[in-house]
Enzyme design. Structure first.
Site, PDB file in Angstrom:
ATOM      1  N   ALA A 192      31.396  45.611  44.492  1.00  0.00           N
ATOM      2  CA  ALA A 192      32.005  45.034  43.284  1.00  0.00           C
ATOM      3  C   ALA A 192      33.367  45.645  43.034  1.00  0.00           C
ATOM      4  CB  ALA A 192      31.097  45.243  42.081  1.00  0.00           C
ATOM      5  N   ASN A 193      34.105  45.065  42.108  1.00  0.00           N
ATOM      6  CA  ASN A 193      35.365  45.613  41.609  1.00  0.00           C
ATOM      7  C   ASN A 193      35.163  46.152  40.203  1.00  0.00           C
ATOM      8  OD1 ASN A 193      36.877  45.021  43.884  1.00  0.00           O
ATOM      9  ND2 ASN A 193      37.430  42.979  43.166  1.00  0.00           N
ATOM     10  N   ARG A 194      36.075  47.034  39.773  1.00  0.00           N
ATOM     11  CA  ARG A 194      35.979  47.641  38.448  1.00  0.00           C
ATOM     12  C   ARG A 194      36.631  46.723  37.411  1.00  0.00           C
ATOM     13  NH1 ARG A 194      34.841  53.177  38.981  1.00  0.00           N
ATOM     14  NH2 ARG A 194      35.196  54.032  41.062  1.00  0.00           N
ATOM     15  N   SER A 195      35.873  45.802  36.892  1.00  0.00           N
ATOM     16  CA  SER A 195      36.405  44.886  35.875  1.00  0.00           C
ATOM     17  C   SER A 195      35.401  44.757  34.740  1.00  0.00           C
ATOM     18  CB  SER A 195      36.687  43.506  36.481  1.00  0.00           C
ATOM     19  OG  SER A 195      37.040  42.587  35.472  1.00  0.00           O
TER      20      SER A 195
END
Length: 425
Positions: A227-230
């Site tokens: 995942a990405n940090r959003s």
């Protein structure tokens, strides 16, 4: 006239607040004050009121003031909120989101920039709990000035903990006020009450705005994912801003921990492929804003069961495959399917503008909103953002704003773009 709300905490440095009020007023600002219970142990409401020439708020449950929900009115009418002195206790309650007195209730309700001037004993300032609270507040968008090094009120005590001097605080307040003014004057804000010349309609009435938000989760196995940090805060704010200007809004969001915006059609997805499918199904749209942090890669073949560790064995190799580029896919659609305005986001850690310009050109996107998400920027999960709008005409460097104001500015600019396109036809 700019409106400053000054919250005076319970420390010996409270005496400096009287001079701060005077200096701010000399620069043409109106100053309303909130005097905490602790602050009243050092200075009086009478002294504060005499210098500010305004009513001094002290009690969250004041019968007369709260008949009109006074703490909300104070929070909303301020152009900037200054907390000086900001004691260790007050910073802790701010970081926890408490609202158990007039000061913290206002701080939780305000949409204005907040400037804190810490003042406390050096040991209290250096304590891990205080530093943790300061770090959290900075990530939430609170600005700090000081503390300075010097002698303390306690005999023989010296170190970092003195409240910044009034001569330092006043220019910082002016800087914050100018930043908010520039944001509203020059960066595309359209108030809900601002109507089109004919018909009295909201600027985006009859328009469809498509927004993506949040991260995507690409499974490794049933337990783990890439995942990405959003947090989704910026994308959700864009959807809310478009709805307020009358648009029919479709928000396609990955997994987030924030509430869906009101009045918006929301579709929740997990993976990049699910997001692409949902985006294609939601078309056509007049404007498409791709604020989601979509994972660039996925595991080529996710495991059906949890991958187990084996003692002495090396970690399993993950074979990655590239996800579809949702932004480029939509930007390159044929004119009848392509939104009139396609806006992408570029989260960069270095060469922010240069990388965004390359991304805009390579993906055939109309606008790119670029921001710095390097370590320490405080963007991920925070409440404020500093962005650059990259278009074919050039680059606009926007001042730091709340994510809600970034969204309002961006959607206001998009509404004007569509209106100008209609006029040219």
């Amino acid at each position: 006239m700019k409106r400053v709300l000054l919250i005076i905490g319970g420390g010996i440095a409270a005496y400096k607040s009287l001079d701060l009020i005077r200096r701010l007023k000399e620069r043409g600002m109106s100053v309303r004050c909130v005097l905490t219970k602790g602050g009243q142990e050092f200075i009086t409401p009478l002294a504060v009121g005499a210098i500010s020439n305004e009513h001094v708020a002290t009690d969250l449950f004041d019968l007369n003031a709260e008949r009109e929900i006074g703490h909300i009115r104070l929070a909303r009418e301020a152009d900037v909120v200054v907390v000086a002195p900001a004691t260790a206790d007050l910073l802790a309650r701010m970081a926890q989101g408490q609202a158990n007195d007039m000061a913290t209730a206002i701080l939780l309700a305000t949409r204005a920039p907040v400037l804190a001037a810490p003042a406390m004993n050096p040991a209290m300032w250096a304590h891990a709990a205080t530093q943790r609270n300061v770090k959290q507040l900075a990530a939430d968008g609170v600005a700090f000035i000081g503390p300075n090094a010097g002698e303390m009120a306690e005999r023989g005590e010296a170190g970092v903990g003195r409240m910044a001097e009034v001569a330092e605080i006043v220019p910082r307040v002016e800087q914050l006020l100018e930043g908010e003014s520039e944001a509203r004057r020059g960066f595309g804000f359209i108030d809900v009450a601002d109507r089109r010349p004919s018909g009295g309609k909201l600027p985006l009435a009859g328009r469809h705005v498509l927004v993506t938000s949040g991260p995507t989760h690409e499974p490794i196995d049933p337990v783990r994912y890439i995942a990405n940090r959003s947090s989704g805060k910026q994308g959700h704010a864009v959807a809310a801003a478009a709805q307020k200007l009358g648009a029919r809004v479709t928000l396609i969001t990955g997994p987030v921990e924030i509430a869906d915006p009101e009045g918006v059609t929301v579709q929740h997805v997990e993976t990049a492929q699910e997001m692409l499918t949902a985006v294609e199904a939601a078309l056509p749209a007049d404007v498409a804003v791709f604020a989601a942090a979509v994972a660039d890669w996925r595991v080529a073949s996710a495991a059906e069961g949890k991958i187990k560790k084996a003692k002495g064995a090396p970690p399993p190799a993950l074979h990655l495959a590239e996800n579809a580029d949702i932004l480029a896919t939509v930007a390159r659609l044929k004119p009848r399917r392509r939104p009139q305005l396609v806006i992408g986001f570029a989260a960069e850690t270095d060469a922010v503008v240069e990388n965004a310009e390359r991304k805009r050109s390579a993906k055939a996107v109309d606008w790119i909103v670029a921001n710095d998400v390097s370590q320490g920027s405080g963007v991920f999960g925070g409440e404020r953002n500093t962005v650059h709008l990259v278009t074919a005409q050039g680059v606009e460097n926007w001042p730091q704003m709340s994510k809600a104001d970034v969204a309002a500015a961006l959607i206001g600019r998009a509404a004007r773009y569509l209106a100008q396109s209609v006029e040219q036809v």
